[in-house]
Scaffold this motif. Structure first.
Motif, PDB file in Angstrom:
ATOM      1  N   LEU A 176      56.877 -20.470  93.128  1.00 19.30           N
ATOM      2  CA  LEU A 176      56.342 -21.002  94.691  1.00 19.30           C
ATOM      3  C   LEU A 176      56.329 -22.669  94.662  1.00 19.30           C
ATOM      4  N   GLN A 177      56.563 -23.308  93.470  1.00 21.00           N
ATOM      5  CA  GLN A 177      57.000 -24.778  93.625  1.00 21.00           C
ATOM      6  C   GLN A 177      57.508 -25.309  94.770  1.00 21.00           C
ATOM      7  N   GLY A 178      56.676 -26.120  95.604  1.00 22.24           N
ATOM      8  CA  GLY A 178      57.116 -26.855  96.659  1.00 22.24           C
ATOM      9  C   GLY A 178      56.901 -25.896  97.957  1.00 22.24           C
ATOM     10  N   PHE A 179      56.256 -24.777  97.956  1.00 17.96           N
ATOM     11  CA  PHE A 179      55.850 -24.020  98.840  1.00 17.96           C
ATOM     12  C   PHE A 179      54.581 -24.445  99.589  1.00 17.96           C
ATOM     13  N   GLU A 204      53.574 -21.643 104.339  1.00 18.31           N
ATOM     14  CA  GLU A 204      54.883 -20.705 103.945  1.00 18.31           C
ATOM     15  C   GLU A 204      54.643 -19.540 103.153  1.00 18.31           C
ATOM     16  N   ALA A 206      53.004 -16.973 105.267  1.00 19.14           N
ATOM     17  CA  ALA A 206      54.009 -16.286 106.003  1.00 19.14           C
ATOM     18  C   ALA A 206      54.986 -15.338 105.175  1.00 19.14           C
ATOM     19  N   LEU A 207      55.199 -15.820 103.780  1.00 17.45           N
ATOM     20  CA  LEU A 207      56.080 -14.993 103.013  1.00 17.45           C
ATOM     21  C   LEU A 207      55.355 -13.896 102.704  1.00 17.45           C
ATOM     22  N   HIS A 208      53.943 -13.738 102.341  1.00 17.72           N
ATOM     23  CA  HIS A 208      53.342 -12.567 102.086  1.00 17.72           C
ATOM     24  C   HIS A 208      53.159 -11.720 103.249  1.00 17.72           C
ATOM     25  N   MET A 251      55.408 -11.402 105.551  1.00 15.27           N
ATOM     26  CA  MET A 251      56.819 -10.744 105.921  1.00 15.27           C
ATOM     27  C   MET A 251      56.927  -9.727 104.784  1.00 15.27           C
ATOM     28  N   LEU A 291      52.613 -12.838  94.465  1.00 14.44           N
ATOM     29  CA  LEU A 291      54.037 -12.577  95.077  1.00 14.44           C
ATOM     30  C   LEU A 291      55.031 -11.841  94.043  1.00 14.44           C
ATOM     31  N   LEU A 337      54.317  -8.281  95.418  1.00 13.79           N
ATOM     32  CA  LEU A 337      54.913  -7.999  96.805  1.00 13.79           C
ATOM     33  C   LEU A 337      56.284  -7.907  96.770  1.00 13.79           C
ATOM     34  N   PHE A 344      61.397  -8.750 113.342  1.00 15.41           N
ATOM     35  CA  PHE A 344      61.626 -10.192 112.647  1.00 15.41           C
ATOM     36  C   PHE A 344      62.366 -10.949 113.870  1.00 15.41           C
ATOM     37  N   LEU A 354      62.782 -16.743 105.758  1.00 16.39           N
ATOM     38  CA  LEU A 354      62.754 -15.470 104.518  1.00 16.39           C
ATOM     39  C   LEU A 354      63.899 -16.154 103.633  1.00 16.39           C
ATOM     40  N   MET A 400      63.295 -19.102 101.712  1.00 13.93           N
ATOM     41  CA  MET A 400      62.369 -18.881 100.685  1.00 13.93           C
ATOM     42  C   MET A 400      62.999 -18.178  99.348  1.00 13.93           C
ATOM     43  N   ARG A 415      64.714 -20.530  97.260  1.00 12.31           N
ATOM     44  CA  ARG A 415      63.924 -21.294  96.645  1.00 12.31           C
ATOM     45  C   ARG A 415      63.229 -20.690  95.536  1.00 12.31           C
ATOM     46  N   ILE A 416      62.592 -19.296  95.556  1.00 13.00           N
ATOM     47  CA  ILE A 416      61.970 -18.659  94.609  1.00 13.00           C
ATOM     48  C   ILE A 416      63.161 -18.542  93.428  1.00 13.00           C
ATOM     49  N   ASN A 445      63.913 -21.702  91.718  1.00 10.22           N
ATOM     50  CA  ASN A 445      62.368 -21.960  91.085  1.00 10.22           C
ATOM     51  C   ASN A 445      62.447 -21.250  89.627  1.00 10.22           C
TER      52      ASN A 445
END
Lengths: 164, 164
Positions: A137-140, A144, A147-149, A151, B28, B31, B140, B148, B151, B154-155, B158
């Motif tokens: 999650l670097q940079g989140f 965000e 919101a991710l959780h 979603m 994370l 989830l 959504f 989403l 993200m 990005r994950i 990362n």
DNA sequence: GGCAGATAAATGCATTTGCATTCTATTCGG
DNA sequence: CCGAATAGAATGCAAATGCATTTATCTGCC
């Protein structure tokens, strides 16, 4: 097959029109799966130093969070198939990580809990798990992440209706 | 369940202080994993009517999207382990879904592509896959879906640094 | 050219997985 | 209460998986 065709990046047999039907880069199950597998693979490597597998860690994390559980509850919480979990618990029991006990109130069920040793090990692993998550999650921003959780919860709920 | 363990009095569970270290509901990897598994399980059930497994579909989807690929490229694109993929491709080849061909330019590598039959089947499956995704993303907004996707990319990026 | 080292895919083998079934215990309808 | 139906966990067995190794090929260096 004519020489020189092999190894080319794009085959002539794939019309562009076909591709338009389906863009993998925007396909949720694909994006979810590869992010999940990459995180899982990385953490598996860390767990191997403790002689643990990822499914074992998942069980330990759920028991840490929820306290003692029936096997069926663990099936739901861990998303591990019932027969697989049954055997996994037998092996974790053999290693002294969890204890299993027939339920007095309903002897069909088995109650599973972390042993003190299992709890100690879990306590050691949690910082590693959080560090992994942190890297992912670097940079989140906190917004965000929230919101991710949310979603991911909604997807999990929505997907429930796809099952049988 | 081994005999002799029933009814053993094990002091129960979990001091509240422990739990605070680690909130599974905001973790994370957990989830991500459960959402991914639920989607995967649901789609597997649909695929079984075509005598296909989820890993087969993943290979087909990647080949549809990217065109022909070396085995190593497919390992990366599908997140399937190399030896597993090698055997999966052998079986898909046997069923006429893909064709494998030694690369002329570098005979260490093997080029994999969808056969016409594999392409036809993929074309049939795409609407089902999109319907699954649609159900998962019920409610959504397009903006949320975009966020989403971003993200999850990005994950994935990362997490690359977690794999030494 | 020839050999040491690297790279790609396949394979041997032990472990894990999951479906179908079994075994035990409980619940429900009469 | 009694028997049939149901529920929870374990198990048999075949298939899938993944690590370690092997086989084949290529690349760079001398």
């Amino acid at each position: 097959m004519p020489a020189g065709k092999e190894g080319r990046a794009v085959p002539s047999s794939q019309p562009d029109a076909d591709k338009g039907l389906f863009d993998l880069k925007r396909f949720l199950p694909y994006l979810l799966n590869r992010a999940g597998i990459r995180l899982a693979t990385a953490f598996s490597a860390e767990l191997s130093r403790f002689d643990l597998t990822l499914p074992m860690w998942r069980v330990m994390a759920v028991l840490w969070h929820h306290g003692e559980q029936r096997v069926t509850d663990l099936v739901i919480e861990t998303t591990i198939e019932q027969s697989t979990l049954s055997r996994l618990l037998a092996s974790m029991d053999g290693r002294g990580l969890v204890a299993r006990q027939r339920n007095q109130r309903d002897a069909r069920t088995v109650i599973v809990r972390l042993t003190p040793a299992g709890r100690d090990l879990t306590r050691q692993l949690i910082p590693l798990a959080l560090r992994n998550e942190g890297t992912a999650l670097q940079g989140f921003s906190p917004q965000e992440i929230d919101a991710l959780h949310t979603m991911l919860f909604r997807i999990f709920d929505n997907a429930a209706e796809l099952l049988d």
